[in-house]
Design a protein around this motif. Structure first.
Motif, mmCIF file in Angstrom:
data_model
loop_
_atom_site.group_PDB
_atom_site.id
_atom_site.type_symbol
_atom_site.label_atom_id
_atom_site.label_comp_id
_atom_site.label_asym_id
_atom_site.label_seq_id
_atom_site.Cartn_x
_atom_site.Cartn_y
_atom_site.Cartn_z
ATOM 1 N N UNK A 291 0.831 -1.206 0.000
ATOM 2 C CA UNK A 291 0.000 0.000 0.000
ATOM 3 C C UNK A 291 0.869 1.260 0.000
ATOM 4 N N UNK A 292 1.944 1.260 0.803
ATOM 5 C CA UNK A 292 2.841 2.408 0.851
ATOM 6 C C UNK A 292 3.519 2.626 -0.495
ATOM 7 N N UNK A 293 3.958 1.551 -1.114
ATOM 8 C CA UNK A 293 4.611 1.675 -2.415
ATOM 9 C C UNK A 293 3.645 2.236 -3.449
ATOM 10 N N UNK A 294 2.362 1.844 -3.364
ATOM 11 C CA UNK A 294 1.357 2.415 -4.266
ATOM 12 C C UNK A 294 1.217 3.921 -4.058
ATOM 13 N N UNK A 295 1.484 4.380 -2.820
ATOM 14 C CA UNK A 295 1.437 5.813 -2.506
ATOM 15 C C UNK A 295 2.752 6.517 -2.842
ATOM 16 N N UNK A 296 3.734 5.760 -3.277
ATOM 17 C CA UNK A 296 5.035 6.341 -3.590
ATOM 18 C C UNK A 296 5.935 6.499 -2.384
ATOM 19 N N UNK A 297 5.640 5.789 -1.305
ATOM 20 C CA UNK A 297 6.441 5.874 -0.071
ATOM 21 C C UNK A 297 7.242 4.585 0.087
ATOM 22 N N UNK A 298 8.549 4.733 0.182
ATOM 23 C CA UNK A 298 9.441 3.607 0.437
ATOM 24 C C UNK A 298 10.005 3.795 1.836
ATOM 25 N N UNK A 299 9.929 2.744 2.653
ATOM 26 C CA UNK A 299 10.467 2.836 4.011
ATOM 27 C C UNK A 299 11.978 2.970 3.956
ATOM 28 N N UNK A 300 12.634 2.048 3.279
ATOM 29 C CA UNK A 300 14.068 2.163 3.036
ATOM 30 C C UNK A 300 14.981 1.519 4.040
ATOM 31 N N UNK A 301 14.503 1.187 5.211
ATOM 32 C CA UNK A 301 15.389 0.549 6.191
ATOM 33 C C UNK A 301 14.587 -0.328 7.145
ATOM 34 N N UNK A 302 13.772 -1.167 6.568
ATOM 35 C CA UNK A 302 12.885 -2.025 7.346
ATOM 36 C C UNK A 302 13.663 -3.155 8.007
ATOM 37 N N UNK A 303 13.494 -3.279 9.311
ATOM 38 C CA UNK A 303 14.053 -4.387 10.081
ATOM 39 C C UNK A 303 13.006 -4.784 11.110
ATOM 40 N N UNK A 304 13.235 -5.898 11.782
ATOM 41 C CA UNK A 304 12.278 -6.326 12.812
ATOM 42 C C UNK A 304 12.165 -5.301 13.939
#
Length: 138
Positions: free
Chosen positions: A92-105
């Motif tokens: 959903x975020x990618x569809x909005x053009x938002x990339x987290x970029x540093x996802x970890x647990x």
């Protein structure tokens, strides 16, 4: 340059308060903007955001949960459901053009009702692509 982070409560709501000095204000303002664009039930909620009188920036976000990294001993079906929910939020975020970029647990919280909540959106996502988030899921 400094951004101070602390956990607090507003009423009964657990929040993270981030205060940036004037030299770091633009960095925290970019994070606040990304969170505003990422308004989603699977993402931390912005409670307050704005400039401070000294030229800094204040961002308050509701976190309402504990870190997913502390979950141990869950049955595989529950872990798979959590992973699927995080993947759906990222899509959903990618569809909005938002990339987290540093996802970890450590950047996934589990809300009091058991939902995963993505947090830890930093300004470092510039130049990142959705595949970086997918790689973060492992």
């Amino acid at each position: 340059m400094a951004i101070e982070r602390r956990v607090a409560t507003i009423g009964a709501l657990p929040v993270v308060v981030e205060l940036a000095d004037p030299a770091s204000a633009a960095q925290l303002e970019r994070v606040a903007g990304r969170l505003a664009r990422a308004s989603h039930p699977g993402v931390v909620e912005v409670v307050e955001s704005g400039a401070t009188p000294d030229g800094g920036w204040r961002l308050v976000s509701a976190h309402g949960g504990g870190p997913a990294s502390t979950l141990v001993g869950l049955d595989p079906s529950r872990l798979a459901a959590l992973g699927a929910a995080v993947a759906a939020t990222l899509a959903d975020l990618h569809d909005l053009g938002v990339v987290h970029g540093r996802l970890t647990e450590h950047r996934i919280l589990i809300s009091s009702d058991g939902r995963p909540i993505v947090c830890g959106f930093g300004p470092e996502a510039t130049g990142r692509v959705p595949e970086d988030d997918v790689a973060g899921l492992g």
